[in-house]
Design a protein around this motif. Structure first.
Motif, PDB file in Angstrom:
ATOM      1  N   MET A 101       0.830  -1.205   0.000  1.00  0.00           N
ATOM      2  CA  MET A 101       0.000   0.000   0.000  1.00  0.00           C
ATOM      3  C   MET A 101       0.865   1.255   0.000  1.00  0.00           C
ATOM      4  O   MET A 101       0.560   2.236  -0.695  1.00  0.00           O
ATOM      5  N   ALA A 102       1.960   1.225   0.746  1.00  0.00           N
ATOM      6  CA  ALA A 102       2.877   2.372   0.775  1.00  0.00           C
ATOM      7  C   ALA A 102       3.460   2.610  -0.619  1.00  0.00           C
ATOM      8  O   ALA A 102       3.550   3.753  -1.071  1.00  0.00           O
ATOM      9  N   ALA A 103       3.835   1.541  -1.299  1.00  0.00           N
ATOM     10  CA  ALA A 103       4.389   1.676  -2.648  1.00  0.00           C
ATOM     11  C   ALA A 103       3.360   2.287  -3.605  1.00  0.00           C
ATOM     12  O   ALA A 103       3.714   3.121  -4.449  1.00  0.00           O
ATOM     13  N   SER A 104       2.102   1.921  -3.456  1.00  0.00           N
ATOM     14  CA  SER A 104       1.049   2.494  -4.303  1.00  0.00           C
ATOM     15  C   SER A 104       0.889   3.989  -4.046  1.00  0.00           C
ATOM     16  O   SER A 104       0.726   4.772  -4.976  1.00  0.00           O
ATOM     17  N   VAL A 105       0.929   4.380  -2.783  1.00  0.00           N
ATOM     18  CA  VAL A 105       0.810   5.800  -2.434  1.00  0.00           C
ATOM     19  C   VAL A 105       1.995   6.578  -3.003  1.00  0.00           C
ATOM     20  O   VAL A 105       1.824   7.631  -3.628  1.00  0.00           O
ATOM     21  N   TYR A 106       3.210   6.063  -2.777  1.00  0.00           N
ATOM     22  CA  TYR A 106       4.404   6.749  -3.284  1.00  0.00           C
ATOM     23  C   TYR A 106       4.385   6.843  -4.813  1.00  0.00           C
ATOM     24  O   TYR A 106       4.795   7.847  -5.385  1.00  0.00           O
ATOM     25  N   ASN A 107       3.909   5.795  -5.480  1.00  0.00           N
ATOM     26  CA  ASN A 107       3.836   5.811  -6.932  1.00  0.00           C
ATOM     27  C   ASN A 107       2.905   6.917  -7.417  1.00  0.00           C
ATOM     28  O   ASN A 107       3.247   7.662  -8.344  1.00  0.00           O
ATOM     29  N   GLN A 108       1.748   7.044  -6.794  1.00  0.00           N
ATOM     30  CA  GLN A 108       0.812   8.091  -7.215  1.00  0.00           C
ATOM     31  C   GLN A 108       1.340   9.487  -6.872  1.00  0.00           C
ATOM     32  O   GLN A 108       1.091  10.441  -7.599  1.00  0.00           O
ATOM     33  N   GLU A 150       3.928  10.286  -9.581  1.00  0.00           N
ATOM     34  CA  GLU A 150       3.387  10.472 -10.924  1.00  0.00           C
ATOM     35  C   GLU A 150       2.181  11.407 -10.986  1.00  0.00           C
ATOM     36  O   GLU A 150       1.482  11.439 -11.998  1.00  0.00           O
ATOM     37  N   HIS A 151       1.916  12.186  -9.948  1.00  0.00           N
ATOM     38  CA  HIS A 151       0.691  12.992  -9.927  1.00  0.00           C
ATOM     39  C   HIS A 151       0.613  14.011 -11.063  1.00  0.00           C
ATOM     40  O   HIS A 151      -0.464  14.304 -11.561  1.00  0.00           O
ATOM     41  N   ARG A 152       1.739  14.538 -11.501  1.00  0.00           N
ATOM     42  CA  ARG A 152       1.705  15.528 -12.595  1.00  0.00           C
ATOM     43  C   ARG A 152       1.320  14.872 -13.925  1.00  0.00           C
ATOM     44  O   ARG A 152       0.487  15.408 -14.657  1.00  0.00           O
ATOM     45  N   THR A 153       1.925  13.741 -14.232  1.00  0.00           N
ATOM     46  CA  THR A 153       1.581  13.064 -15.482  1.00  0.00           C
ATOM     47  C   THR A 153       0.201  12.427 -15.389  1.00  0.00           C
ATOM     48  O   THR A 153      -0.508  12.351 -16.391  1.00  0.00           O
ATOM     49  N   ASP A 154      -0.196  11.974 -14.196  1.00  0.00           N
ATOM     50  CA  ASP A 154      -1.542  11.429 -14.024  1.00  0.00           C
ATOM     51  C   ASP A 154      -2.597  12.483 -14.334  1.00  0.00           C
ATOM     52  O   ASP A 154      -3.652  12.170 -14.878  1.00  0.00           O
ATOM     53  N   ALA A 155      -2.322  13.733 -13.991  1.00  0.00           N
ATOM     54  CA  ALA A 155      -3.281  14.813 -14.235  1.00  0.00           C
ATOM     55  C   ALA A 155      -3.487  15.065 -15.729  1.00  0.00           C
ATOM     56  O   ALA A 155      -4.525  15.603 -16.130  1.00  0.00           O
ATOM     57  N   LEU A 156      -2.547  14.662 -16.552  1.00  0.00           N
ATOM     58  CA  LEU A 156      -2.628  14.902 -17.997  1.00  0.00           C
ATOM     59  C   LEU A 156      -3.376  13.808 -18.750  1.00  0.00           C
ATOM     60  O   LEU A 156      -3.812  14.029 -19.880  1.00  0.00           O
ATOM     61  N   ARG A 202      -7.584  10.621 -10.131  1.00  0.00           N
ATOM     62  CA  ARG A 202      -6.965  10.120  -8.903  1.00  0.00           C
ATOM     63  C   ARG A 202      -6.834  11.258  -7.887  1.00  0.00           C
ATOM     64  O   ARG A 202      -6.710  12.418  -8.275  1.00  0.00           O
ATOM     65  N   PRO A 203      -6.848  10.937  -6.603  1.00  0.00           N
ATOM     66  CA  PRO A 203      -6.888  11.982  -5.566  1.00  0.00           C
ATOM     67  C   PRO A 203      -5.773  13.019  -5.636  1.00  0.00           C
ATOM     68  O   PRO A 203      -6.038  14.205  -5.428  1.00  0.00           O
ATOM     69  N   LEU A 204      -4.558  12.613  -5.920  1.00  0.00           N
ATOM     70  CA  LEU A 204      -3.461  13.578  -5.972  1.00  0.00           C
ATOM     71  C   LEU A 204      -3.443  14.331  -7.296  1.00  0.00           C
ATOM     72  O   LEU A 204      -3.181  15.528  -7.329  1.00  0.00           O
ATOM     73  N   ALA A 205      -3.757  13.655  -8.375  1.00  0.00           N
ATOM     74  CA  ALA A 205      -3.798  14.311  -9.682  1.00  0.00           C
ATOM     75  C   ALA A 205      -4.921  15.345  -9.735  1.00  0.00           C
ATOM     76  O   ALA A 205      -4.759  16.419 -10.318  1.00  0.00           O
ATOM     77  N   ALA A 206      -6.049  15.037  -9.105  1.00  0.00           N
ATOM     78  CA  ALA A 206      -7.191  15.956  -9.083  1.00  0.00           C
ATOM     79  C   ALA A 206      -7.091  16.971  -7.945  1.00  0.00           C
ATOM     80  O   ALA A 206      -7.979  17.793  -7.779  1.00  0.00           O
ATOM     81  N   LYS A 207      -6.032  16.863  -7.152  1.00  0.00           N
ATOM     82  CA  LYS A 207      -5.768  17.781  -6.030  1.00  0.00           C
ATOM     83  C   LYS A 207      -6.875  17.763  -4.975  1.00  0.00           C
ATOM     84  O   LYS A 207      -7.188  18.773  -4.372  1.00  0.00           O
ATOM     85  N   ARG A 208      -7.446  16.575  -4.744  1.00  0.00           N
ATOM     86  CA  ARG A 208      -8.435  16.443  -3.684  1.00  0.00           C
ATOM     87  C   ARG A 208      -7.763  16.200  -2.340  1.00  0.00           C
ATOM     88  O   ARG A 208      -8.331  16.515  -1.307  1.00  0.00           O
ATOM     89  N   LEU A 209      -6.584  15.602  -2.357  1.00  0.00           N
ATOM     90  CA  LEU A 209      -5.820  15.372  -1.133  1.00  0.00           C
ATOM     91  C   LEU A 209      -4.523  16.163  -1.200  1.00  0.00           C
ATOM     92  O   LEU A 209      -3.884  16.213  -2.249  1.00  0.00           O
ATOM     93  N   PRO A 210      -4.092  16.736  -0.082  1.00  0.00           N
ATOM     94  CA  PRO A 210      -2.794  17.421  -0.060  1.00  0.00           C
ATOM     95  C   PRO A 210      -1.652  16.407  -0.194  1.00  0.00           C
ATOM     96  O   PRO A 210      -1.726  15.296   0.334  1.00  0.00           O
ATOM     97  N   MET A 211      -0.610  16.798  -0.893  1.00  0.00           N
ATOM     98  CA  MET A 211       0.540  15.920  -1.097  1.00  0.00           C
ATOM     99  C   MET A 211       1.152  15.496   0.236  1.00  0.00           C
ATOM    100  O   MET A 211       1.510  14.324   0.415  1.00  0.00           O
ATOM    101  N   GLY A 212       1.280  16.416   1.176  1.00  0.00           N
ATOM    102  CA  GLY A 212       1.867  16.090   2.475  1.00  0.00           C
ATOM    103  C   GLY A 212       1.087  15.016   3.213  1.00  0.00           C
ATOM    104  O   GLY A 212       1.666  14.149   3.857  1.00  0.00           O
TER     105      GLY A 212
END
Length: 146
Positions: free
Chosen positions: A86-93, A96-102, A109-119
């Motif tokens: 699960m940690a690896a999945s979180v770190y992967n997202q 890759e959040h910038r390319t996921d947003a494209l 996805r939560p980080l690509a859509a900026k629904r969750l803070p990166m921290g």
């Protein structure tokens, strides 16, 4: 009378249940259920389940070949593996959040859509990684945590 209202600096985050979370209604409240759904998307439970099943099969094969084991060791290995996955999945997202947003497939996805803070996502990933490695090392088999 002025009809213009100042922008709300504490506007709610978009809801993952909306039709398009990347462009959702700003008046929709971001609830605990929404946040939980975003965490679930971050940890990718279906991938984690496959990894844990594969680990259990490997453990069973090791036992069959004479590996000395206990039930606690099996549980520690499976729990530690699940948390590390699960940690690896979180770190992967997070990575890759910038390319996921494209990409349309991953833009929601939560980080690509900026629904969750990166921290917050990185804190979740780090907590899962440390707990998973601790479970593998102290309860499971230390070699598995290497």
């Amino acid at each position: 009378m002025n009809d213009a209202t100042p922008p709300d600096s504490a506007a709610p985050l978009p809801s993952p249940r909306s039709a398009d979370p990347a462009v959702s209604n700003p008046n929709t409240a971001y609830t605990f259920r929404d946040r939980w759904a975003d965490y679930k998307i971050l940890v990718k439970p279906s991938i984690t389940r496959m990894v844990v099943i594969t680990t259990a099969i490997g453990f069973a094969l090791a036992v069959r070949s004479g590996f000395d084991w206990t039930w606690l060791m099996l549980v520690g290995t499976l729990v530690g593996t699940a948390m590390s996955c699960m940690a690896a999945s979180v770190y992967n997202q997070a990575y890759e959040h910038r390319t996921d947003a494209l990409m349309p497939r991953t833009a929601k996805r939560p980080l690509a859509a900026k629904r969750l803070p990166m921290g917050e996502a990185l804190a979740l990933g780090t907590s899962l990684m440390l707990a998973g490695q601790a479970a593998l090392c102290m309860i499971g088999t230390p070699l598995a945590s290497a």
